[in-house]
Write a protein that holds these residues in place. Sequence first.
Motif, PDB file in Angstrom:
ATOM      1  N   GLU A  89      65.275  -2.057 129.540  1.00  0.00           N
ATOM      2  CA  GLU A  89      66.138  -2.798 128.629  1.00  0.00           C
ATOM      3  C   GLU A  89      67.586  -2.369 128.786  1.00  0.00           C
ATOM      4  OE1 GLU A  89      65.995  -4.092 123.931  1.00  0.00           O
ATOM      5  OE2 GLU A  89      65.475  -2.041 124.473  1.00  0.00           O
ATOM      6  N   SER A  90      68.479  -3.313 128.661  1.00  0.00           N
ATOM      7  CA  SER A  90      69.912  -3.107 128.486  1.00  0.00           C
ATOM      8  C   SER A  90      70.700  -3.141 129.782  1.00  0.00           C
ATOM      9  CB  SER A  90      70.226  -1.801 127.739  1.00  0.00           C
ATOM     10  OG  SER A  90      69.667  -1.833 126.450  1.00  0.00           O
ATOM     11  N   HIS A  91      70.477  -2.194 130.721  1.00  0.00           N
ATOM     12  CA  HIS A  91      71.397  -2.062 131.841  1.00  0.00           C
ATOM     13  C   HIS A  91      70.628  -1.685 133.098  1.00  0.00           C
ATOM     14  CE1 HIS A  91      70.944   2.248 131.085  1.00  0.00           C
ATOM     15  NE2 HIS A  91      71.252   1.993 129.829  1.00  0.00           N
ATOM     16  N   PHE A  92      71.246  -1.946 134.251  1.00  0.00           N
ATOM     17  CA  PHE A  92      70.527  -1.744 135.497  1.00  0.00           C
ATOM     18  C   PHE A  92      70.314  -0.282 135.820  1.00  0.00           C
ATOM     19  CE2 PHE A  92      75.000  -2.330 136.800  1.00  0.00           C
ATOM     20  CZ  PHE A  92      75.205  -1.177 137.550  1.00  0.00           C
ATOM     21  N   GLN A  93      71.040   0.651 135.163  1.00  0.00           N
ATOM     22  CA  GLN A  93      70.732   2.061 135.369  1.00  0.00           C
ATOM     23  C   GLN A  93      69.331   2.384 134.861  1.00  0.00           C
ATOM     24  OE1 GLN A  93      73.586   0.970 134.109  1.00  0.00           O
ATOM     25  NE2 GLN A  93      75.306   1.929 135.205  1.00  0.00           N
ATOM     26  N   ALA A  94      68.967   1.767 133.736  1.00  0.00           N
ATOM     27  CA  ALA A  94      67.606   1.967 133.224  1.00  0.00           C
ATOM     28  C   ALA A  94      66.583   1.428 134.210  1.00  0.00           C
ATOM     29  CB  ALA A  94      67.455   1.278 131.869  1.00  0.00           C
ATOM     30  N   LEU A  95      66.878   0.263 134.777  1.00  0.00           N
ATOM     31  CA  LEU A  95      65.989  -0.299 135.780  1.00  0.00           C
ATOM     32  C   LEU A  95      65.920   0.598 137.008  1.00  0.00           C
ATOM     33  CD1 LEU A  95      64.293  -2.562 137.011  1.00  0.00           C
ATOM     34  CD2 LEU A  95      66.410  -3.725 137.623  1.00  0.00           C
ATOM     35  N   GLY A  96      67.062   1.156 137.408  1.00  0.00           N
ATOM     36  CA  GLY A  96      67.090   2.000 138.596  1.00  0.00           C
ATOM     37  C   GLY A  96      66.195   3.208 138.484  1.00  0.00           C
ATOM     38  N   SER A  97      66.029   3.737 137.270  1.00  0.00           N
ATOM     39  CA  SER A  97      65.156   4.888 137.109  1.00  0.00           C
ATOM     40  C   SER A  97      63.706   4.485 136.884  1.00  0.00           C
ATOM     41  CB  SER A  97      65.644   5.768 135.956  1.00  0.00           C
ATOM     42  OG  SER A  97      65.689   5.038 134.748  1.00  0.00           O
ATOM     43  N   LEU A  98      63.483   3.425 136.101  1.00  0.00           N
ATOM     44  CA  LEU A  98      62.113   3.020 135.795  1.00  0.00           C
ATOM     45  C   LEU A  98      61.364   2.497 137.015  1.00  0.00           C
ATOM     46  CD1 LEU A  98      62.275   1.301 132.297  1.00  0.00           C
ATOM     47  CD2 LEU A  98      60.850   3.224 132.962  1.00  0.00           C
ATOM     48  N   GLN A  99      62.089   2.021 138.027  1.00  0.00           N
ATOM     49  CA  GLN A  99      61.400   1.471 139.187  1.00  0.00           C
ATOM     50  C   GLN A  99      60.474   2.493 139.830  1.00  0.00           C
ATOM     51  OE1 GLN A  99      63.874   0.757 142.670  1.00  0.00           O
ATOM     52  NE2 GLN A  99      65.476   2.033 141.804  1.00  0.00           N
ATOM     53  N   TYR A 100      60.796   3.782 139.723  1.00  0.00           N
ATOM     54  CA  TYR A 100      59.984   4.795 140.374  1.00  0.00           C
ATOM     55  C   TYR A 100      58.703   5.096 139.598  1.00  0.00           C
ATOM     56  CZ  TYR A 100      64.288   5.303 142.943  1.00  0.00           C
ATOM     57  OH  TYR A 100      65.392   5.044 143.710  1.00  0.00           O
ATOM     58  N   PRO A 143      53.919  -3.489 137.150  1.00  0.00           N
ATOM     59  CA  PRO A 143      55.075  -4.398 137.142  1.00  0.00           C
ATOM     60  C   PRO A 143      56.140  -3.943 136.155  1.00  0.00           C
ATOM     61  CG  PRO A 143      53.173  -5.405 136.074  1.00  0.00           C
ATOM     62  CD  PRO A 143      52.682  -4.159 136.723  1.00  0.00           C
ATOM     63  N   VAL A 144      57.397  -4.155 136.544  1.00  0.00           N
ATOM     64  CA  VAL A 144      58.552  -3.784 135.729  1.00  0.00           C
ATOM     65  C   VAL A 144      59.355  -5.041 135.439  1.00  0.00           C
ATOM     66  CG1 VAL A 144      60.679  -2.419 135.636  1.00  0.00           C
ATOM     67  CG2 VAL A 144      58.642  -1.487 136.767  1.00  0.00           C
ATOM     68  N   THR A 145      59.749  -5.228 134.180  1.00  0.00           N
ATOM     69  CA  THR A 145      60.627  -6.331 133.806  1.00  0.00           C
ATOM     70  C   THR A 145      61.975  -5.777 133.373  1.00  0.00           C
ATOM     71  OG1 THR A 145      59.827  -6.332 131.512  1.00  0.00           O
ATOM     72  CG2 THR A 145      58.684  -7.760 133.068  1.00  0.00           C
ATOM     73  N   TYR A 146      63.008  -6.571 133.563  1.00  0.00           N
ATOM     74  CA  TYR A 146      64.368  -6.134 133.250  1.00  0.00           C
ATOM     75  C   TYR A 146      65.021  -7.145 132.323  1.00  0.00           C
ATOM     76  CZ  TYR A 146      69.385  -5.282 133.941  1.00  0.00           C
ATOM     77  OH  TYR A 146      70.724  -5.053 133.749  1.00  0.00           O
ATOM     78  N   VAL A 147      65.408  -6.669 131.129  1.00  0.00           N
ATOM     79  CA  VAL A 147      66.096  -7.501 130.144  1.00  0.00           C
ATOM     80  C   VAL A 147      67.524  -6.981 130.012  1.00  0.00           C
ATOM     81  CG1 VAL A 147      66.119  -8.392 127.788  1.00  0.00           C
ATOM     82  CG2 VAL A 147      63.952  -7.860 128.887  1.00  0.00           C
ATOM     83  N   PRO A 148      68.515  -7.654 130.602  1.00  0.00           N
ATOM     84  CA  PRO A 148      69.898  -7.172 130.494  1.00  0.00           C
ATOM     85  C   PRO A 148      70.474  -7.453 129.109  1.00  0.00           C
ATOM     86  CG  PRO A 148      69.848  -9.223 131.715  1.00  0.00           C
ATOM     87  CD  PRO A 148      68.413  -8.865 131.434  1.00  0.00           C
ATOM     88  N   ILE A 149      71.123  -6.453 128.535  1.00  0.00           N
ATOM     89  CA  ILE A 149      71.831  -6.613 127.263  1.00  0.00           C
ATOM     90  C   ILE A 149      73.214  -6.014 127.463  1.00  0.00           C
ATOM     91  CG2 ILE A 149      71.909  -5.995 124.825  1.00  0.00           C
ATOM     92  CD1 ILE A 149      68.891  -5.882 124.819  1.00  0.00           C
ATOM     93  N   TYR A 150      74.243  -6.791 127.191  1.00  0.00           N
ATOM     94  CA  TYR A 150      75.609  -6.345 127.440  1.00  0.00           C
ATOM     95  C   TYR A 150      76.249  -5.869 126.152  1.00  0.00           C
ATOM     96  CZ  TYR A 150      75.290  -8.241 132.128  1.00  0.00           C
ATOM     97  OH  TYR A 150      74.933  -8.465 133.420  1.00  0.00           O
ATOM     98  N   ALA A 151      77.296  -5.053 126.287  1.00  0.00           N
ATOM     99  CA  ALA A 151      77.976  -4.489 125.131  1.00  0.00           C
ATOM    100  C   ALA A 151      78.451  -5.600 124.200  1.00  0.00           C
ATOM    101  CB  ALA A 151      79.151  -3.630 125.584  1.00  0.00           C
ATOM    102  N   THR A 152      78.311  -5.372 122.906  1.00  0.00           N
ATOM    103  CA  THR A 152      78.707  -6.380 121.928  1.00  0.00           C
ATOM    104  C   THR A 152      80.222  -6.568 121.934  1.00  0.00           C
ATOM    105  OG1 THR A 152      76.828  -5.820 120.550  1.00  0.00           O
ATOM    106  CG2 THR A 152      78.633  -7.009 119.498  1.00  0.00           C
ATOM    107  N   GLY A 153      80.649  -7.788 121.858  1.00  0.00           N
ATOM    108  CA  GLY A 153      82.061  -8.155 121.824  1.00  0.00           C
ATOM    109  C   GLY A 153      82.154  -9.668 121.871  1.00  0.00           C
ATOM    110  N   LEU A 154      83.169 -10.237 121.298  1.00  0.00           N
ATOM    111  CA  LEU A 154      83.248 -11.688 121.193  1.00  0.00           C
ATOM    112  C   LEU A 154      83.706 -12.316 122.509  1.00  0.00           C
ATOM    113  CD1 LEU A 154      84.744 -12.163 117.624  1.00  0.00           C
ATOM    114  CD2 LEU A 154      82.353 -12.249 118.342  1.00  0.00           C
TER     115      LEU A 154
END
Length: 848
Positions: free
Chosen positions: A644-655, A661-672
């Motif tokens: 969840e959130s950012h590709f750094q999390a994906l980069g570690s979970l892949q191992y 199976p791994v799914t990736y849900v991108p969530i970006y910093a809140t801002g208008l």
Amino acid sequence: MCAAACGLIVCLSITIAAAEQSPRLLMSLAHPALATTLPAATHFNPEAGTAEFWLTLDFDPRTVKSNQNLLEVRFGKNDSLGLYFNALEKQLVFYLRDADDPRSDFHSKQYPVFMVSGSLDWQRGERHHIAVTWSPQISRLYLDGKGHRRSHFYGSIKLSGEQDGEIVVGRGAYKIDAARLWSLPRAPRRIDSIPTDESLADEKLVASTSPWPDATANHHAGRITIGTSVGERANAPAPVPASVYGHPPVTLAVDGGFGWSGERDKASAGENWLRHPVQVKTEPGLRSTWLPITSRDDALVVALEIHNATEQTIVSDVAFEWPLIQPGMHGFFAADDCPFPVEQGRPYYSYTRSTTYGADAQMPIVTVYDPLQNTGLTLTTGDRTFENVTFDLGMEAGPEVMRVVHHALSLAPGETRVIRHYLVGHDGDWRPGLGAYAALFPAIMNPPQGPIADGLQSMIIGGPSSDEFLEDIVALDVGWREVSLMLGEGAGFGNYIPDDLSPYMESVESYRRDIANMLRHDVEPLMYIQARECKDVARAVTEFADSVVRRSDGEPETNVFGPFGATMTCRPGTAWFDHLVDQANRELSVFPNCSGVFFDNAWHTEYSEILCAIAKVMHAQGKSLASNGANAMSVGCTDSIMAESHFQALGSLQYLGLVTPVTYVPIYATGLVDGRERELTAPGLPANLINDLRHCLVSGAFYAFNYRAVRYWSDESKALYQSYRPLQQLLHGRQWLLHAHALTLPDELRGNIFQVPDNRWVVTLADPDADAEAHVRVVDEPVVVRLNRSVGSARVSACRLYDLSSDQAKPVTFRQSGDKLMIDLDEINRLAVIEICFADEGEEGQRR
């Protein structure tokens, strides 16, 4: 055992070990007679080895008229090895001949290796040391302990079946003090250290009559067994190498390259990676004792016993400092988006990585790799490490040290704990390090279970359950979604199914209708649950007091991660732990048609036990468990992992997702952004979407959705994702390939390689410079895949390319030479997948 024949003395000391040592001394001849002949079966490995000689020249190199043979090994007329002085060229020549298997990637037709020393200014009566090593990857010539020539041509001697051969030593005019043959290439540092005459005469030599097929298969599978050093200590139980504790030294022999030498073994100080004793630092009140070394699954188990001899509880860090790192080495952490493969990374990969906290709470494993020797050493602290463990390569501990710190160990008065490190040596890049970990702790290779294991693996968070919406998400390859229950005051976090359901039966029936509709559209509904918070703070304090995290003033810690209630711990045996297991059972009882449970916030090791307990509930009833995050202790019971959130999390979970199976849900910093929340708008921006898809493809993950964000996707983004769908579909059922150098890519591309069902492999490719617009990358160099029959590969029948230009496959040209497959692409459109198909046995047999 000594035998005398024809003036020849052959000294053999047979050592029977539980595991193959590497390399092993197969033959040692002291002062052999001219043209000594021996059988090759037990003294020579045709695929890889080392030959070395201590000799005096008995001819004048400047005037000699005929070639002077030093070593010949012959297998019939077609296969041979030779080392001789060429009288015409005044040079040493080393060659391998494999005439019955000529290949284009040999040095020349029929010759995998033909290596010439260059002119030598040697004289009669001079003493010299000559050594050669050979292997499928590289061969080397050493003169007087120094590297002189090397040949990178690909190949060695391949024998067709068992063949009798003979070794002829010293047919030329040499006075040979000693000749040795080794089972595998010795490391340069070992050859650099030439034994003196005294040590040569006194050394206890080790030989072996073990058949070669098993040993060569073990080497080529990408691992080299760690064993004790050659010599009289080979049979003795060897303690951990640390002379400061009064123990004799031990060598961790990995291709001759890893080891430690203490004050009593100074002669070998230049031979080993571990050039100093392993240091252990902890509180003075703790007494540490090294336990005897043991082995497990080709790993050396190094154990330290820690005892609290005081009358007070001691909380202490225990730091191990392994003096392993030398210039040019690379490091790999299984908690990082490391380059593929690690040779493309940078030396001194200096980061401190934690195995238990945050996005790094993954796999307790680190690998150091020497690209010059093409050898790696993987160290892991095991799969049951609950305390925080940190790996540091060449950073805080200094540029030569790999530090492993076990933080805040708590020992009661009189308590004893044992810390174990598992070390596995292997050839090649870091992939065999992952394979070594999987062999030691096979739960990480547990296949996913339950209904989501066989369906499409993309997911969606939330959303309505109307036919229109479900049809839309199925068109995006969504296979499952989480279902959050809101039944009563305080529900949602910790309280899901109240004790009295009667006031909420209308809502329950509505949920049941929604679940039935999802299933009609082949979308698997998973019921939400998590352990980190309890929304009803008053209930948490009253019923689960031993699990409530409290502030310094004694009040409950609340709303730390959002407006979600009291922060909770979750230890087995507590009321909170039992409550969550009960809730999982209730969810299946009230909603028996659901497909299982989605467990949120499962990063920390403290949630491993509850996650595995809920998995038992699910799997016993044929249901699935998906989790947001995982760790090395829980991944074996999880059927799908969400990053969840950012590709750094994906980069570690892949191992962790080697087979899961791994799914990736991108969530970006809140801002208008244009009056809307950025976290909802940003994922759909084409520039962000192409970047997220790139990370998914490289790591083999499935892109997932927040349903609110999808509403803001532009037509351009929807079209981009639709063009990506055929690439993602090829990843269904993928598993990591873990043999060494499985994939070598051109410098301008990134990617990975996986095995998928039906005996196919897929290579994922991403252009790091691509943007959302149509973009073609010209690919000048081939993609090189190393085949490995141990994982089912054989003759390649077809290679097909999919990229963003079309949903149709395009055949691409390829060449297969031995276990190397070279694929020519010409160009790709931003993101791509190569599908590699193999001929099945029946088809292969018909072609023969």
